[in-house]
Design an enzyme around this catalytic site. Structure first.
Site, PDB file in Angstrom:
ATOM      1  N   PRO A  38       7.338   4.587  -5.600  1.00 45.79           N
ATOM      2  CA  PRO A  38       6.106   4.891  -6.330  1.00 45.79           C
ATOM      3  C   PRO A  38       4.898   4.208  -5.695  1.00 45.79           C
ATOM      4  CG  PRO A  38       7.473   3.343  -7.580  1.00 45.79           C
ATOM      5  CD  PRO A  38       8.275   3.759  -6.388  1.00 45.79           C
ATOM      6  N   ASP A  39       3.702   4.803  -5.841  1.00 48.48           N
ATOM      7  CA  ASP A  39       2.505   4.086  -5.380  1.00 48.48           C
ATOM      8  C   ASP A  39       2.056   3.155  -6.513  1.00 48.48           C
ATOM      9  OD1 ASP A  39       1.182   5.684  -7.185  1.00 48.48           O
ATOM     10  OD2 ASP A  39      -0.001   6.795  -5.706  1.00 48.48           O
ATOM     11  N   PHE A  40       0.873   2.588  -6.411  1.00 51.35           N
ATOM     12  CA  PHE A  40       0.439   1.624  -7.417  1.00 51.35           C
ATOM     13  C   PHE A  40      -0.409   2.254  -8.513  1.00 51.35           C
ATOM     14  CE2 PHE A  40       1.426  -0.715  -3.630  1.00 51.35           C
ATOM     15  CZ  PHE A  40       2.150  -1.777  -4.129  1.00 51.35           C
ATOM     16  N   ARG A  41      -1.380   3.113  -8.115  1.00 50.93           N
ATOM     17  CA  ARG A  41      -2.412   3.500  -9.064  1.00 50.93           C
ATOM     18  C   ARG A  41      -2.378   4.945  -9.535  1.00 50.93           C
ATOM     19  NH1 ARG A  41      -4.129  -0.255  -5.642  1.00 50.93           N
ATOM     20  NH2 ARG A  41      -4.813  -2.200  -6.611  1.00 50.93           N
ATOM     21  N   ASN A 112       1.413  -1.311   3.264  1.00 53.34           N
ATOM     22  CA  ASN A 112       2.740  -1.161   2.677  1.00 53.34           C
ATOM     23  C   ASN A 112       3.677  -2.288   3.085  1.00 53.34           C
ATOM     24  OD1 ASN A 112       1.665   1.126   1.653  1.00 53.34           O
ATOM     25  ND2 ASN A 112       2.720   2.538   3.013  1.00 53.34           N
ATOM     26  N   ASP A 114       7.032  -1.789   2.703  1.00 56.65           N
ATOM     27  CA  ASP A 114       8.355  -1.149   2.716  1.00 56.65           C
ATOM     28  C   ASP A 114       8.973  -1.078   4.116  1.00 56.65           C
ATOM     29  OD1 ASP A 114       6.955   1.011   3.947  1.00 56.65           O
ATOM     30  OD2 ASP A 114       6.646   1.990   2.010  1.00 56.65           O
ATOM     31  N   HIS A 131      -0.738  -6.591   4.158  1.00 54.56           N
ATOM     32  CA  HIS A 131      -0.326  -7.246   2.916  1.00 54.56           C
ATOM     33  C   HIS A 131       1.055  -7.878   3.060  1.00 54.56           C
ATOM     34  CE1 HIS A 131      -3.441  -4.697   0.476  1.00 54.56           C
ATOM     35  NE2 HIS A 131      -3.984  -5.628   1.233  1.00 54.56           N
TER      36      HIS A 131
HETATM   37  P1  OAD Z   1      -2.626   3.114  -4.465  1.00 55.00           P
HETATM   38  O1  OAD Z   1      -1.550   3.435  -5.434  1.00 55.00           O
HETATM   39  O2  OAD Z   1      -3.803   2.349  -4.948  1.00 55.00           O
HETATM   40  O3  OAD Z   1      -3.186   4.465  -3.816  1.00 55.00           O
HETATM   41  C1  OAD Z   1      -2.336   5.469  -3.327  1.00 55.00           C
HETATM   42  C2  OAD Z   1      -3.185   6.677  -2.963  1.00 55.00           C
HETATM   43  O4  OAD Z   1      -2.332   7.644  -2.377  1.00 55.00           O
HETATM   44  C3  OAD Z   1      -3.866   7.332  -4.159  1.00 55.00           C
HETATM   45  O5  OAD Z   1      -5.154   7.760  -3.786  1.00 55.00           O
HETATM   46  C4  OAD Z   1      -2.946   8.527  -4.448  1.00 55.00           C
HETATM   47  O6  OAD Z   1      -3.644   9.601  -5.043  1.00 55.00           O
HETATM   48  C5  OAD Z   1      -2.479   8.878  -3.056  1.00 55.00           C
HETATM   49  N1  OAD Z   1      -1.167   9.535  -2.971  1.00 55.00           N
HETATM   50  C6  OAD Z   1      -0.029   9.223  -3.610  1.00 55.00           C
HETATM   51  N2  OAD Z   1       0.993   9.994  -3.200  1.00 55.00           N
HETATM   52  C7  OAD Z   1       0.489  10.844  -2.260  1.00 55.00           C
HETATM   53  C8  OAD Z   1       1.036  11.872  -1.448  1.00 55.00           C
HETATM   54  N3  OAD Z   1       2.329  12.204  -1.483  1.00 55.00           N
HETATM   55  N4  OAD Z   1       0.222  12.515  -0.590  1.00 55.00           N
HETATM   56  C9  OAD Z   1      -1.106  12.181  -0.520  1.00 55.00           C
HETATM   57  N5  OAD Z   1      -1.671  11.212  -1.257  1.00 55.00           N
HETATM   58  C10 OAD Z   1      -0.891  10.538  -2.108  1.00 55.00           C
HETATM   59  O7  OAD Z   1      -1.918   2.390  -3.208  1.00 55.00           O
HETATM   60  P2  OAD Z   1      -2.617   1.541  -2.063  1.00 55.00           P
HETATM   61  O8  OAD Z   1      -3.936   2.097  -1.708  1.00 55.00           O
HETATM   62  O9  OAD Z   1      -1.619   1.378  -0.985  1.00 55.00           O
HETATM   63  O10 OAD Z   1      -1.444  -4.705  -2.847  1.00 55.00           O
HETATM   64  O11 OAD Z   1      -2.811   0.162  -2.800  1.00 55.00           O
HETATM   65  C11 OAD Z   1      -3.395  -0.904  -2.122  1.00 55.00           C
HETATM   66  C12 OAD Z   1      -2.823  -2.214  -2.582  1.00 55.00           C
HETATM   67  O12 OAD Z   1      -2.914  -2.348  -3.995  1.00 55.00           O
HETATM   68  C13 OAD Z   1      -1.344  -2.397  -2.308  1.00 55.00           C
HETATM   69  O13 OAD Z   1      -1.057  -2.810  -0.999  1.00 55.00           O
HETATM   70  C14 OAD Z   1      -0.935  -3.433  -3.301  1.00 55.00           C
HETATM   71  C15 OAD Z   1      -1.703  -2.941  -4.497  1.00 55.00           C
HETATM   72  O14 OAD Z   1      -2.041  -3.896  -5.430  1.00 55.00           O
HETATM   73  C16 OAD Z   1      -0.852  -5.817  -3.209  1.00 55.00           C
HETATM   74  O15 OAD Z   1       0.098  -5.851  -3.939  1.00 55.00           O
HETATM   75  C17 OAD Z   1      -1.470  -7.033  -2.631  1.00 55.00           C
END
Ligand code: OAD
Length: 272
Positions: A38-41, A112, A114, A131
């Site tokens: 999963p992503d974060f946001r 990432n 991972d 990170h």
């Molecule tokens: P986010 O979850 O903030 O952002 C992920 C982005 O990818 C969002 O804009 C989603 O819409 C998009 N997305 C998700 N799945 C997708 C897909 N299959 N194709 C295209 N777009 C997709 O994740 P990060 O930006 O990586 O830090 O978050 C940054 C940091 O915040 C992380 O490294 C982590 C977190 O807190 C720490 O833990 C220090």
């Protein structure tokens, strides 16, 4: 000279004509969602939307160093799910590898943890893990390293590991950058590189965490910046030479690879 690259075909020609030889990549969690991480946001599926069970004061607390000091268990509960090894790189990860194989990659900045860029075959010296990663772990008090096998076991058992030094017994944490901690030296050492890039590709990140989020802004004016992401982020699209490929990362990569004539090669390394 006008670049005339304001379309995906334009970007592909720019690369094919040999004008992009120092590509800088900036990636985030959206690159790995197709791998099952999963992503974060993202509103429903993101990690931060699914932490109610951990009873945190606010979602980001799970990665906050002061919170970790007082209560490390939520992190170790989540670490169990995030620990590398059980996931495979996506088509997009292999596209990054292809750029590297073709000698076009200047640097890959990833947020990432991972390790899927390495798993796809991008050489370690091309990757800046901004990170940190799960590759090593240490005591947060005396900084003594902790053995990999014991760490693996602790994560498997959802147990909080403590420093091996009996006189210390501080909390052990993977070398992932938490909120409240500095980014690795190699990030600061290399963060000027986007200024030397002839093309930037930003993929799968909401660009909401600094200083990483500042990187695209360091690209010189006139250098094309391609965003492949489900949503527009970080003010990309504000420059004449920005190209937005909004949608799924793997779909966007397929379009770009296809315009480059690289799709069969990409599919082949992906399936190998
Ligand atoms: P986010 O979850 O903030 O952002 C992920 C982005 O990818 C969002 O804009 C989603 O819409 C998009 N997305 C998700 N799945 C997708 C897909 N299959 N194709 C295209 N777009 C997709 O994740 P990060 O930006 O990586 O830090 O978050 C940054 C940091 O915040 C992380 O490294 C982590 C977190 O807190 C720490 O833990 C220090």
């Amino acid at each position: 000279q006008t670049l005339n690259v304001r379309s995906i075909e334009g970007i592909a020609s720019y690369i094919k004509e040999g004008r992009a030889k120092k590509i800088v990549l900036m990636t985030g969690a959206g690159l790995s969602t197709a791998a099952g991480i999963p992503d974060f946001r993202s509103p429903d599926t993101g990690i931060y939307a699914n932490l109610a069970r951990l009873d945190l004061p606010y979602p980001e607390a799970v990665f906050d160093i002061s919170y970790f000091r007082s209560n490390p268990l939520p992190f170790y509960t989540l670490a169990h799910e995030l620990y590398p090894g059980q996931y495979k790189p996506t088509l997009s990860h292999y596209f990054l590898r292809l750029l590297s194989d073709k000698g076009l990659l200047l640097k890959l900045f990833t947020q990432n943890i991972d390790c899927l860029e390495r798993a796809a075959g991008v050489p370690g010296d091309k990757i800046i893990e901004a990170h940190g990663s799960f590759a090593r772990q240490r005591c947060i008090d005396c900084r003594t390293e902790y053995p990999d096998d014991l760490m693996k076991q602790a994560i498997q058992d959802r147990e909080v590991p403590h420093c091996m030094r009996t006189e210390c017994r501080g909390l052990v944490k993977p070398d992932i950058v938490f909120f409240g901690e500095a980014l690795p030296e190699e990030f600061h050492h290399n963060c000027g590189l986007p200024g030397h890039a002839d093309l930037a590709i930003i993929m799968g990140t909401s660009l909401s965490v600094r200083p990483f989020a500042n990187l695209p802004g360091y690209c010189a004016q006139g250098v094309p910046r391609l965003l492949i992401n489900s949503e527009r982020v970080g003010g990309l699209g504000s420059r004449a030479d920005d190209v937005l490929l909004l949608g799924d990362c793997d779909d966007g990569v397929r379009k770009l690879a296809s315009a480059l004539g690289w799709l069969p090669e990409l599919e082949a390394i992906f399936k190998a």
